[in-house]
Write a protein that holds these residues in place. Structure first.
Motif, PDB file in Angstrom:
ATOM      1  N   ALA A 123       0.837  -1.201   0.000  1.00 23.93           N
ATOM      2  CA  ALA A 123       0.000   0.000   0.000  1.00 23.93           C
ATOM      3  C   ALA A 123       0.872   1.251   0.000  1.00 23.93           C
ATOM      4  O   ALA A 123       1.973   1.260   0.545  1.00 23.93           O
ATOM      5  N   ARG A 124       0.349   2.325  -0.630  1.00 19.64           N
ATOM      6  CA  ARG A 124       1.056   3.601  -0.596  1.00 19.64           C
ATOM      7  C   ARG A 124       1.077   4.126   0.830  1.00 19.64           C
ATOM      8  O   ARG A 124       0.186   3.847   1.635  1.00 19.64           O
ATOM      9  N   GLU A 125       2.096   4.924   1.142  1.00 17.53           N
ATOM     10  CA  GLU A 125       2.230   5.456   2.497  1.00 17.53           C
ATOM     11  C   GLU A 125       1.036   6.315   2.871  1.00 17.53           C
ATOM     12  O   GLU A 125       0.529   6.235   4.001  1.00 17.53           O
ATOM     13  N   ASP A 126       0.549   7.146   1.926  1.00 16.80           N
ATOM     14  CA  ASP A 126      -0.579   8.006   2.269  1.00 16.80           C
ATOM     15  C   ASP A 126      -1.836   7.196   2.545  1.00 16.80           C
ATOM     16  O   ASP A 126      -2.649   7.570   3.410  1.00 16.80           O
ATOM     17  N   VAL A 127      -2.000   6.064   1.859  1.00 20.02           N
ATOM     18  CA  VAL A 127      -3.157   5.203   2.118  1.00 20.02           C
ATOM     19  C   VAL A 127      -3.059   4.597   3.521  1.00 20.02           C
ATOM     20  O   VAL A 127      -4.051   4.532   4.258  1.00 20.02           O
ATOM     21  N   VAL A 128      -1.853   4.167   3.917  1.00 24.49           N
ATOM     22  CA  VAL A 128      -1.662   3.592   5.255  1.00 24.49           C
ATOM     23  C   VAL A 128      -2.039   4.617   6.320  1.00 24.49           C
ATOM     24  O   VAL A 128      -2.757   4.305   7.283  1.00 24.49           O
ATOM     25  N   ARG A 129      -1.569   5.857   6.141  1.00 21.27           N
ATOM     26  CA  ARG A 129      -1.855   6.894   7.146  1.00 21.27           C
ATOM     27  C   ARG A 129      -3.357   7.191   7.241  1.00 21.27           C
ATOM     28  O   ARG A 129      -3.908   7.328   8.343  1.00 21.27           O
ATOM     29  N   GLU A 130      -4.012   7.286   6.095  1.00 21.33           N
ATOM     30  CA  GLU A 130      -5.435   7.618   6.121  1.00 21.33           C
ATOM     31  C   GLU A 130      -6.278   6.462   6.657  1.00 21.33           C
ATOM     32  O   GLU A 130      -7.271   6.684   7.354  1.00 21.33           O
ATOM     33  N   LEU A 131      -5.911   5.217   6.339  1.00 26.94           N
ATOM     34  CA  LEU A 131      -6.639   4.078   6.901  1.00 26.94           C
ATOM     35  C   LEU A 131      -6.502   4.051   8.421  1.00 26.94           C
ATOM     36  O   LEU A 131      -7.463   3.761   9.146  1.00 26.94           O
ATOM     37  N   HIS A 132      -5.300   4.376   8.901  1.00 32.31           N
ATOM     38  CA  HIS A 132      -5.095   4.429  10.350  1.00 32.31           C
ATOM     39  C   HIS A 132      -6.011   5.475  10.980  1.00 32.31           C
ATOM     40  O   HIS A 132      -6.615   5.243  12.043  1.00 32.31           O
TER      41      HIS A 132
END
Length: 295
Positions: free
Chosen positions: A61-70
């Motif tokens: 997963a892209r880093e921005d996707v990881v942050r937003e899912l969190h």
């Protein structure tokens, strides 16, 4: 695109993201989750999200996707740190594997039928020739390692793919091993990427600033990448760095620890096309002063 990343940390990251998703009863459908991500400025399709959440065939997963899912799932901060650690290691391992595949020479006939065949019969004379040849080869190798190191390097043809494929060349020193290269991007390809992992950091300048009595906010811009990001300094936990464009897209990062923080990148043809702000508990401060005038 769409191929699984065969990286162990990638599978662990997918498993962690899937655990977040399955533990959140309010967001059970992936299309609803995609809608929430898009509302937060994340451009993603449901097919891509499915691959991010599938540890059996993981795609990192892209880093921005990881942050937003969190943020969407409201997971503890330590789980974000764990997820980003997996993301960084998986990305580095994938890059190393891609570089290895690109540089490993292919042996002729490697793709041909490999079914076992009966070995051809050999005459006593041919066996004798084989033994003699093996002795000569061993003698040559022994002689090669008895000569001085610089002669051994020249005689071995160090650096040529043919000799590297034989495994005779000694292990390269740390200065000879390939180093991790910065990723290249431009414009829309830079969306949501971490600037410190790209070439954008090499020519980045501070285009606009503002200084609050406590914190400072900068709009950082790379002309090579045509991308920008927000950077805040002297921050405290909970302060938010945010960058937005005229289309309403934003990238932001909430400070967890330390004194400095920055967002991921937004595409920008000019630094004037985006705005960098620091969102604090009691006020919002935006970088509106040209850096030259401020200096």
């Amino acid at each position: 695109m769409g191929q699984p990343d065969q990286v162990n940390e990638g599978a662990q990251l997918s498993a962690l993201l899937r655990q977040w998703w399955q533990s959140e009863t309010a967001v059970r459908k992936q299309d609803s989750l995609v809608a929430q991500l898009r509302e937060r400025g994340i451009e993603i399709t449901q097919a891509t999200l499915s691959r991010y959440l599938d540890p059996a065939k993981p795609q990192i997963a892209r880093e921005d996707v990881v942050r937003e899912l969190h943020a969407i799932f409201g997971r503890p901060q330590e789980e974000l740190a764990a997820a980003l650690g997996l993301w960084e290691r998986a990305t580095k391992e994938r890059t190393a594997q891609q570089r290895l595949r690109a540089t490993t020479p292919q042996e002729p006939g490697a793709a041909q039928d490999s079914s076992p065949q009966a070995p051809p019969s050999r005459s006593p004379r041919s066996l004798l020739y084989g033994v003699v040849a093996a002795v000569l080869v061993l003698a040559g190798v022994g002689t090669l390692w008895l000569i001085s190191p610089w002669q051994r390097e020249q005689a071995s043809g160090k650096g040529s793919p043919a000799v590297q494929a034989t495994g005779i060349v000694a292990t390269p020193t740390a200065s000879q091993r390939p180093t991790t290269e910065l990723a290249a991007c431009k414009g829309e390809n830079c969306f949501g990427l971490e600037p410190n992992h790209t070439v954008c950091r090499t020519d980045a300048v501070t285009a606009f600033v503002d200084t609050d009595p406590v914190i400072s906010i900068e709009l950082r811009y790379s002309a090579t990448c045509q991308a920008a990001w927000a950077k805040i300094s002297n921050t405290t936990q909970g302060d938010i760095a945010r960058i937005s464009d005229r289309a309403g897209r934003t990238r932001e990062y909430t400070q967890i620890s330390g004194r400095d923080a920055h967002t991921t990148m937004l595409p920008a043809a000019r630094p004037q096309d985006v705005t960098a702000c620091a969102v604090l508990a009691t006020r919002t401060v935006c970088a509106t002063i040209p850096a030259e005038a401020h200096g």
